[in-house]
Write a protein that holds these residues in place. Sequence first.
Motif, short mmCIF file in Angstrom:
data_model
loop_
_atom_site.label_atom_id
_atom_site.label_comp_id
_atom_site.label_asym_id
_atom_site.label_seq_id
_atom_site.Cartn_x
_atom_site.Cartn_y
_atom_site.Cartn_z
N PRO A 60 43.48 49.36 30.44
CA PRO A 60 43.08 49.70 31.80
C PRO A 60 41.95 48.80 32.28
N ARG A 61 41.86 48.61 33.58
CA ARG A 61 40.74 47.87 34.13
C ARG A 61 39.45 48.64 33.87
N VAL A 62 38.35 47.91 33.86
CA VAL A 62 37.06 48.55 33.60
C VAL A 62 36.65 49.42 34.76
N ALA A 63 36.99 49.02 35.96
CA ALA A 63 36.62 49.77 37.15
C ALA A 63 37.86 50.03 38.00
N ALA A 64 37.70 50.85 39.03
CA ALA A 64 38.82 51.14 39.92
C ALA A 64 39.36 49.85 40.50
N GLU A 65 40.67 49.79 40.65
CA GLU A 65 41.30 48.55 41.10
C GLU A 65 40.98 48.24 42.55
N ASP A 66 40.92 49.25 43.40
CA ASP A 66 40.79 49.01 44.84
C ASP A 66 39.33 49.11 45.28
N PHE A 67 38.86 48.06 45.92
CA PHE A 67 37.51 48.09 46.50
C PHE A 67 37.42 47.03 47.57
N SER A 68 36.45 47.18 48.43
CA SER A 68 36.14 46.17 49.44
C SER A 68 34.63 46.20 49.64
N VAL A 69 33.99 45.07 49.35
CA VAL A 69 32.53 44.98 49.36
C VAL A 69 32.09 43.74 50.12
N THR A 70 31.10 43.91 50.99
CA THR A 70 30.45 42.77 51.63
C THR A 70 29.18 42.46 50.86
N VAL A 71 29.07 41.23 50.37
CA VAL A 71 27.95 40.85 49.51
C VAL A 71 26.68 40.73 50.35
N PRO A 72 25.60 41.44 49.98
CA PRO A 72 24.36 41.38 50.76
C PRO A 72 23.71 39.99 50.71
N GLU A 73 22.84 39.74 51.65
CA GLU A 73 22.10 38.49 51.70
C GLU A 73 21.28 38.32 50.43
N GLY A 74 21.29 37.11 49.88
CA GLY A 74 20.49 36.82 48.70
C GLY A 74 21.09 37.32 47.40
N ARG A 75 22.37 37.73 47.44
CA ARG A 75 22.99 38.27 46.24
C ARG A 75 24.37 37.64 46.02
N LEU A 76 24.92 37.83 44.81
CA LEU A 76 26.21 37.26 44.43
C LEU A 76 27.09 38.35 43.83
N TRP A 77 28.39 38.22 44.07
CA TRP A 77 29.36 39.11 43.42
C TRP A 77 29.97 38.33 42.26
N VAL A 78 29.82 38.84 41.04
CA VAL A 78 30.27 38.12 39.85
C VAL A 78 31.25 38.98 39.05
N MET A 79 32.21 38.32 38.41
CA MET A 79 33.20 39.02 37.60
C MET A 79 33.54 38.18 36.38
N GLY A 80 33.89 38.86 35.29
CA GLY A 80 34.35 38.17 34.10
C GLY A 80 35.80 37.76 34.24
N ASP A 81 36.19 36.67 33.58
CA ASP A 81 37.58 36.23 33.64
C ASP A 81 38.51 37.20 32.91
N ASN A 82 37.98 37.88 31.91
CA ASN A 82 38.75 38.89 31.18
C ASN A 82 38.57 40.22 31.92
N ARG A 83 39.35 40.40 32.97
CA ARG A 83 39.13 41.51 33.89
C ARG A 83 39.27 42.89 33.25
N SER A 84 40.02 42.98 32.16
CA SER A 84 40.18 44.27 31.49
C SER A 84 39.00 44.61 30.59
N ARG A 85 38.17 43.61 30.27
CA ARG A 85 37.11 43.84 29.29
C ARG A 85 35.76 43.34 29.79
N SER A 86 35.53 43.38 31.09
CA SER A 86 34.28 42.88 31.64
C SER A 86 33.61 43.94 32.50
N ALA A 87 32.40 44.33 32.11
CA ALA A 87 31.58 45.22 32.93
C ALA A 87 30.75 44.33 33.85
N ASP A 88 31.22 44.17 35.08
CA ASP A 88 30.63 43.19 35.98
C ASP A 88 30.23 43.83 37.30
N SER A 89 30.30 43.08 38.40
CA SER A 89 29.87 43.62 39.70
C SER A 89 30.70 44.80 40.16
#
Length: 205
Positions: free
Chosen positions: A134-163
């Motif tokens: 299973p994915r680490v987090a819910a599959e469906d989301f929509s996020v606008t990245v705030p100013e001065g910040r970054l949205w980051v994710m691991g390439d191994n989407r099933s095993r990455s605790a990321d943004s």
Amino acid sequence: MSEAEPAAPERARWKFLRDLAIIVVVALFASFVVRTYLVRSFFIPSVSMERTLLVGDRVLVNELVPGVVPVRRGDVVVFRDPGGWLGPAQGDDLIKRVIGLPGDTVSCCGVAGELSVNGHPVHEPYVVLQPGSPRVAAEDFSVTVPEGRLWVMGDNRSRSADSRIHGSVPESDVVGRAFVTTWPVSRWSVLSRYGGVWDAVPDPS
């Protein structure tokens, strides 16, 4: 020639030794500056970036990013734990891929399971999704990245605790951009940001 004046071969020898000493000092200083302020080596401790990076790999990180060179979508970056990403025995640094820049809207998931950034579907050839995991987090989301910040994710989407779990990362916490795998020798490679994929993403409107 007076008796106090050294012979020509002796003068040449001392000049050579002096120049050699200067070269060694300059080389050591340059190496110190490069290792301290420009390039650092990091060890990969987890599976979150497989297949791009494996446990035990070592990477070189360009510390001119983001202070001098801007972060770009697709960059693989090392960043300090903003707080709560790592346990007390796991160190202070993490490595992930930049998916969204400030102002970007990152959404998941499309019909084919792909991300979209600013409404543009992104087909990521490096992503690993392990069958039956299973994915680490819910599959469906929509996020606008705030100013001065970054949205980051691991390439191994099933095993990455990321943004998807921890939220965006302050750009000021970025240590630098990983640009080459140096160890083991069999894994030597330049780390691609997949410019052909990410340069097609439009800027936020």
